[in-house]
Every structure is written in structure tokens, then in C-alpha cells.
Design a protein around this motif. Structure first.
Motif, PDB file in Angstrom:
ATOM      1  N   VAL A  63     -34.696 -50.544   8.388  1.00 56.56           N
ATOM      2  CA  VAL A  63     -35.583 -51.346   9.227  1.00 56.56           C
ATOM      3  C   VAL A  63     -34.737 -52.201  10.159  1.00 56.56           C
ATOM      4  O   VAL A  63     -33.562 -52.456   9.897  1.00 56.56           O
ATOM      5  CB  VAL A  63     -36.525 -52.237   8.378  1.00 56.56           C
ATOM      6  CG1 VAL A  63     -37.420 -51.392   7.490  1.00 56.56           C
ATOM      7  CG2 VAL A  63     -35.741 -53.241   7.554  1.00 56.56           C
ATOM      8  N   GLU A  64     -35.351 -52.651  11.256  1.00 56.00           N
ATOM      9  CA  GLU A  64     -34.626 -53.488  12.220  1.00 56.00           C
ATOM     10  C   GLU A  64     -34.101 -54.751  11.554  1.00 56.00           C
ATOM     11  O   GLU A  64     -32.955 -55.137  11.746  1.00 56.00           O
ATOM     12  CB  GLU A  64     -35.541 -53.842  13.400  1.00 56.00           C
ATOM     13  CG  GLU A  64     -34.831 -54.537  14.535  1.00 56.00           C
ATOM     14  CD  GLU A  64     -33.695 -53.708  15.134  1.00 56.00           C
ATOM     15  OE1 GLU A  64     -32.633 -54.289  15.413  1.00 56.00           O
ATOM     16  OE2 GLU A  64     -33.846 -52.493  15.309  1.00 56.00           O
ATOM     17  N   ASP A  87     -31.081 -52.972   6.037  1.00 58.31           N
ATOM     18  CA  ASP A  87     -31.345 -53.913   7.127  1.00 58.31           C
ATOM     19  C   ASP A  87     -30.339 -53.637   8.245  1.00 58.31           C
ATOM     20  O   ASP A  87     -29.141 -53.879   8.089  1.00 58.31           O
ATOM     21  CB  ASP A  87     -31.208 -55.335   6.591  1.00 58.31           C
ATOM     22  CG  ASP A  87     -31.573 -56.390   7.611  1.00 58.31           C
ATOM     23  OD1 ASP A  87     -31.247 -56.230   8.813  1.00 58.31           O
ATOM     24  OD2 ASP A  87     -32.170 -57.402   7.204  1.00 58.31           O
ATOM     25  N   ARG A  88     -30.832 -53.106   9.371  1.00 58.26           N
ATOM     26  CA  ARG A  88     -29.933 -52.742  10.475  1.00 58.26           C
ATOM     27  C   ARG A  88     -29.330 -53.965  11.157  1.00 58.26           C
ATOM     28  O   ARG A  88     -28.266 -53.880  11.751  1.00 58.26           O
ATOM     29  CB  ARG A  88     -30.665 -51.876  11.500  1.00 58.26           C
ATOM     30  CG  ARG A  88     -31.014 -50.517  10.932  1.00 58.26           C
ATOM     31  CD  ARG A  88     -31.475 -49.528  11.984  1.00 58.26           C
ATOM     32  NE  ARG A  88     -32.304 -50.077  13.022  1.00 58.26           N
ATOM     33  CZ  ARG A  88     -33.504 -49.627  13.362  1.00 58.26           C
ATOM     34  NH1 ARG A  88     -34.033 -48.594  12.722  1.00 58.26           N
ATOM     35  NH2 ARG A  88     -34.187 -50.175  14.327  1.00 58.26           N
ATOM     36  N   SER A  89     -29.990 -55.139  11.075  1.00 60.27           N
ATOM     37  CA  SER A  89     -29.440 -56.331  11.723  1.00 60.27           C
ATOM     38  C   SER A  89     -28.230 -56.879  10.968  1.00 60.27           C
ATOM     39  O   SER A  89     -27.342 -57.489  11.566  1.00 60.27           O
ATOM     40  CB  SER A  89     -30.510 -57.418  11.866  1.00 60.27           C
ATOM     41  OG  SER A  89     -30.891 -57.916  10.596  1.00 60.27           O
ATOM     42  N   THR A  90     -28.178 -56.674   9.658  1.00 62.53           N
ATOM     43  CA  THR A  90     -27.041 -57.157   8.857  1.00 62.53           C
ATOM     44  C   THR A  90     -26.152 -56.022   8.363  1.00 62.53           C
ATOM     45  O   THR A  90     -25.079 -56.278   7.827  1.00 62.53           O
ATOM     46  CB  THR A  90     -27.538 -57.933   7.621  1.00 62.53           C
ATOM     47  OG1 THR A  90     -28.279 -57.048   6.778  1.00 62.53           O
ATOM     48  CG2 THR A  90     -28.389 -59.122   8.011  1.00 62.53           C
ATOM     49  N   GLY A 108     -22.047 -53.143   5.859  1.00 63.01           N
ATOM     50  CA  GLY A 108     -21.650 -51.752   6.031  1.00 63.01           C
ATOM     51  C   GLY A 108     -21.720 -51.369   7.492  1.00 63.01           C
ATOM     52  O   GLY A 108     -21.397 -52.156   8.377  1.00 63.01           O
ATOM     53  N   SER A 109     -22.203 -50.166   7.732  1.00 61.36           N
ATOM     54  CA  SER A 109     -22.324 -49.680   9.105  1.00 61.36           C
ATOM     55  C   SER A 109     -23.573 -48.818   9.238  1.00 61.36           C
ATOM     56  O   SER A 109     -23.782 -47.904   8.448  1.00 61.36           O
ATOM     57  CB  SER A 109     -21.098 -48.852   9.490  1.00 61.36           C
ATOM     58  OG  SER A 109     -21.301 -48.249  10.752  1.00 61.36           O
TER      59      SER A 109
END
Length: 188
Positions: A63-64, A87-90, A108-109
Motif C-alpha cells: 500500500v502507499e 508500506d511503500r512510504s517506509t 527495505g526496498s
């Protein structure tokens, strides 16, 4: 191929309606208290057996950003205890517990994530009950059954191309293994 997909969807809907146990990639689940089970468990199912035939885990949704709790917007979902996400933001895998998002990995990435920008359709799938108050793409709802994660021997060595958000049970370390896009984290 179309008939196969239609029959598979029909079978899943029938199984969901009957609150049945579901085995993916094998003919039956292990144990009477299993709601969802995957192929590739240990060879003998003995507690000391580490050998597996599987090199694939499950991938949790990306998720964003983690939903805020409590909900301040009608478009944001209320997370439920036991919710896992990437969590793509973190760039972290997180789990929701008692009103707080807990980091399950270091940063991570998400660079290899395939972003789905299409609008969501439907309300997700519920296994184990006819209805639920929980929101998610896949909700396992049962008061006496659980999920058995895919078993993998040494996922950090045997999974060739892990995807960010991949989860499995490592039969060697006897722990939950989670891939954050850079490295594996292990939880006992």
C-alpha cells in the motif's frame, strides 16, 4: 482456460459458503484446525523434518502508506489486529496490533514492486465465515482454525527471486520469514 477459471471461482465461492477448509496446490489441509494451507510442507510432517518441496511463499499487499487509526476519512479503511502489509512510504513490512502499526522489518526496498493503479473492485474474499467486519483483500475469519504458511527450507538461500512482502515459515530456523525487498527478517 476460461472454463478452468470459472470452475475455480465457483469452487472457491462454494467452499467459502460452506466455511470449508482450503488447500492450495494439494488435495487436503493438514489438521482439523486449519482454515488455509499451502503445498510444499515438510516431507514427513514430523516436527524435526526440515526438508521441503516448496520455494514459493505468499505475498502480502503493498500500500502507499499504512492506514491511519482511527479512521479520519471515509476512504481509509480501519485496520484490524493481525493485518500485514508492505508500506511503500517506509519500505517496511508492518503488522497492526492494538491500535499501533509495528515494523516487522528494517527499511527495505520497494523498487521491484509492480504498482497497480487500477481502481479496486469488490470487497475482498472472506474464508471461514459468511460475513466479517474486517476489511482486507483476504480475510481469514474463524474462532477455531488458522492459516499454515507455506513451508520453505532456508528461504534466504532457496528462493531465487523473492518479492517484497513475501512471507513463509522457515523450517530450519522454525520462524516466520519475511522479505522486505532487500533482506529476510526472521521472527520466532
Amino acid at each position: 482456460m476460461t472454463n478452468y477459471i470459472i470452475n475455480s471461482v465457483f469452487f472457491c465461492l462454494l467452499a467459502i459458503g460452506l466455511n470449508a477448509q482450503i488447500a492450495i496446490g494439494k488435495p487436503s489441509v493438514n489438521g482439523a484446525n486449519t482454515l488455509l494451507d499451502f503445498a510444499g510442507n515438510t516431507v514427513t510432517n514430523a516436527p524435526t523434518d526440515q526438508e521441503t518441496t516448496n520455494h514459493k511463499g505468499i505475498v502480502i499487499p503493498a500500500v502507499e502508506s499504512s492506514p491511519v487509526f482511527p479512521v479520519v476519512s471515509p476512504t481509509t479503511i480501519n485496520p484490524n489486529n493481525g493485518t500485514f502489509l508492505f508500506d511503500r512510504s517506509t519500505n517496511k513490512i508492518r503488522m497492526f496490533e492494538n491500535g499501533v502499526w509495528k515494523d516487522m522489518t528494517d527499511e527495505g526496498s520497494g523498487s521491484s514492486l509492480i504498482v497497480n493503479n487500477s481502481p479496486e473492485v469488490g470487497n475482498g474474499v472472506i474464508l471461514g465465515a459468511a460475513t466479517t467486519t474486517a476489511q482486507g483483500v483476504l480475510v481469514l475469519e474463524s474462532n477455531n482454525k488458522a492459516i499454515i504458511l507455506p513451508h520453505i527450507k532456508n528461504p534466504h538461500l532457496t528462493v531465487r527471486s523473492p518479492y517484497p512482502g513475501m512471507m513463509c515459515y522457515d523450517t530450519v530456523s522454525n520462524s516466520l520469514a519475511i522479505f522486505d525487498g532487500l533482506e529476510w527478517s526472521f521472527w520466532k
